[in-house]
Enzyme design. Sequence first.
Site, PDB file in Angstrom:
ATOM      1  N   HIS A 164       0.862  -1.178   0.000  1.00 43.79           N
ATOM      2  CA  HIS A 164       0.000   0.000   0.000  1.00 43.79           C
ATOM      3  C   HIS A 164       0.897   1.225   0.000  1.00 43.79           C
ATOM      4  O   HIS A 164       1.728   1.408   0.896  1.00 43.79           O
ATOM      5  CB  HIS A 164      -0.922   0.028   1.216  1.00 43.79           C
ATOM      6  CG  HIS A 164      -1.894   1.179   1.184  1.00 43.79           C
ATOM      7  ND1 HIS A 164      -3.167   1.071   0.651  1.00 43.79           N
ATOM      8  CD2 HIS A 164      -1.761   2.466   1.601  1.00 43.79           C
ATOM      9  CE1 HIS A 164      -3.772   2.241   0.755  1.00 43.79           C
ATOM     10  NE2 HIS A 164      -2.943   3.115   1.321  1.00 43.79           N
ATOM     11  N   CYS A 165       0.720   2.085  -1.008  1.00 38.65           N
ATOM     12  CA  CYS A 165       1.573   3.268  -1.148  1.00 38.65           C
ATOM     13  C   CYS A 165       0.779   4.523  -0.786  1.00 38.65           C
ATOM     14  O   CYS A 165      -0.186   4.870  -1.480  1.00 38.65           O
ATOM     15  CB  CYS A 165       2.093   3.380  -2.590  1.00 38.65           C
ATOM     16  SG  CYS A 165       3.118   4.843  -2.862  1.00 38.65           S
ATOM     17  N   PRO A 166       1.164   5.222   0.276  1.00 41.04           N
ATOM     18  CA  PRO A 166       0.436   6.442   0.640  1.00 41.04           C
ATOM     19  C   PRO A 166       0.592   7.557  -0.392  1.00 41.04           C
ATOM     20  O   PRO A 166      -0.257   8.436  -0.481  1.00 41.04           O
ATOM     21  CB  PRO A 166       1.050   6.835   1.987  1.00 41.04           C
ATOM     22  CG  PRO A 166       2.402   6.192   2.002  1.00 41.04           C
ATOM     23  CD  PRO A 166       2.259   4.922   1.223  1.00 41.04           C
ATOM     24  N   ASN A 169      -2.069   6.978  -2.523  1.00 37.71           N
ATOM     25  CA  ASN A 169      -3.289   6.743  -1.750  1.00 37.71           C
ATOM     26  C   ASN A 169      -4.034   5.509  -2.248  1.00 37.71           C
ATOM     27  O   ASN A 169      -5.256   5.529  -2.438  1.00 37.71           O
ATOM     28  CB  ASN A 169      -4.214   7.968  -1.820  1.00 37.71           C
ATOM     29  CG  ASN A 169      -5.392   7.851  -0.857  1.00 37.71           C
ATOM     30  OD1 ASN A 169      -5.259   7.299   0.224  1.00 37.71           O
ATOM     31  ND2 ASN A 169      -6.546   8.360  -1.271  1.00 37.71           N
ATOM     32  N   ASN A 170      -3.298   4.437  -2.465  1.00 36.72           N
ATOM     33  CA  ASN A 170      -3.927   3.218  -2.972  1.00 36.72           C
ATOM     34  C   ASN A 170      -2.974   2.046  -2.811  1.00 36.72           C
ATOM     35  O   ASN A 170      -1.757   2.244  -2.621  1.00 36.72           O
ATOM     36  CB  ASN A 170      -4.292   3.382  -4.448  1.00 36.72           C
ATOM     37  CG  ASN A 170      -5.385   2.415  -4.887  1.00 36.72           C
ATOM     38  OD1 ASN A 170      -5.883   1.611  -4.091  1.00 36.72           O
ATOM     39  ND2 ASN A 170      -5.743   2.477  -6.146  1.00 36.72           N
TER      40      ASN A 170
END
Length: 323
Positions: A164-166, A169-170
């Site tokens: 999950h990559c902030p 945002n996904n």
Amino acid sequence: MKSPVHRCRDVEHGRGHAGSNCLQAEQRIPISKDVITSSSASAMWFIKDTCGIVCAVITWLLVFYAEFVVLFVMLVPSKNLMYSIVNGTLFNTLAFFALASHLRAMCTDPGAVPKGNATKEYIESLQLKPGQVVYKCPKCCSIKPDRAHHCSVCKRCIRKMDHHCPWVNNCVGENNQKYFVLFTMYIALVSLHALVMVVFHFLYCFEDDWTKCSSFSPPATVILLILLCFEGLLFLIFTSVMFGTQVHSICTDETGIERLKGETGKWVKLPCWEAMQMAFGGPFSLSWCSPFTGVSCKKDPGDHITVPQGEIIEEDIIEIPLN
């Protein structure tokens, strides 16, 4: 009392007796990821996570800052018109593709499994063969396809979830990994281009009068260029590493979370070139570099299975046929 998962672990290690609720490890046949599809693949996808939204906004602001410095500090005041046109066109093209890739990575369903479909009616509708085993996620109550993992931020199980990559945002998963790879590639290229232009601008200003090489005062010009240099160097290193990591994951057909959990070797891995074609949506072409082309070449959103309503099954490991 032990859960079904623990009881099956006892069977695998010979510490218990095979009951009616679990099978030997060699009899477990995970259902294919193509059987379970996301019911939201055709809808708009957006994660309402405060940290992710802030990081995504910061990403766009940093690109706009670089755009401002490149255009109004370096290119517009330049006396060489051809230099300004060529570099301005190249920089803006790379920045546009980077932001488009970011938007696609953020707003594309990464491969979410339908939530709350762990019902007897839904499992029966899959028409699986006796001897197969399906796994229920206890957090989102969905039937997990092979190689799917639960994301605590998205609150869904994601097929081939890498991480999950902030910043986007996904989750990075089966359906949006191409866009994430393009995002890291274009950010790395635009950062490298900005750094090269900063170096040339410093050399030019040292030879010429600082008041003639920028529309801003010399101190303001130096501060803006140093900040851009720091930003470009930082993101060049970060995105280059991420780009290399993602390409390596695709070529080895092994996601980051699978390596972290030691789940490698539990599936038949695709050859490197075939895995690249699957990730980028078809045979090699210029569309691989475009964030405007899709990656789904297998199924239509209209082909998605309708999830029958019913009561959620309590067991985490479910045998076929159902008792």
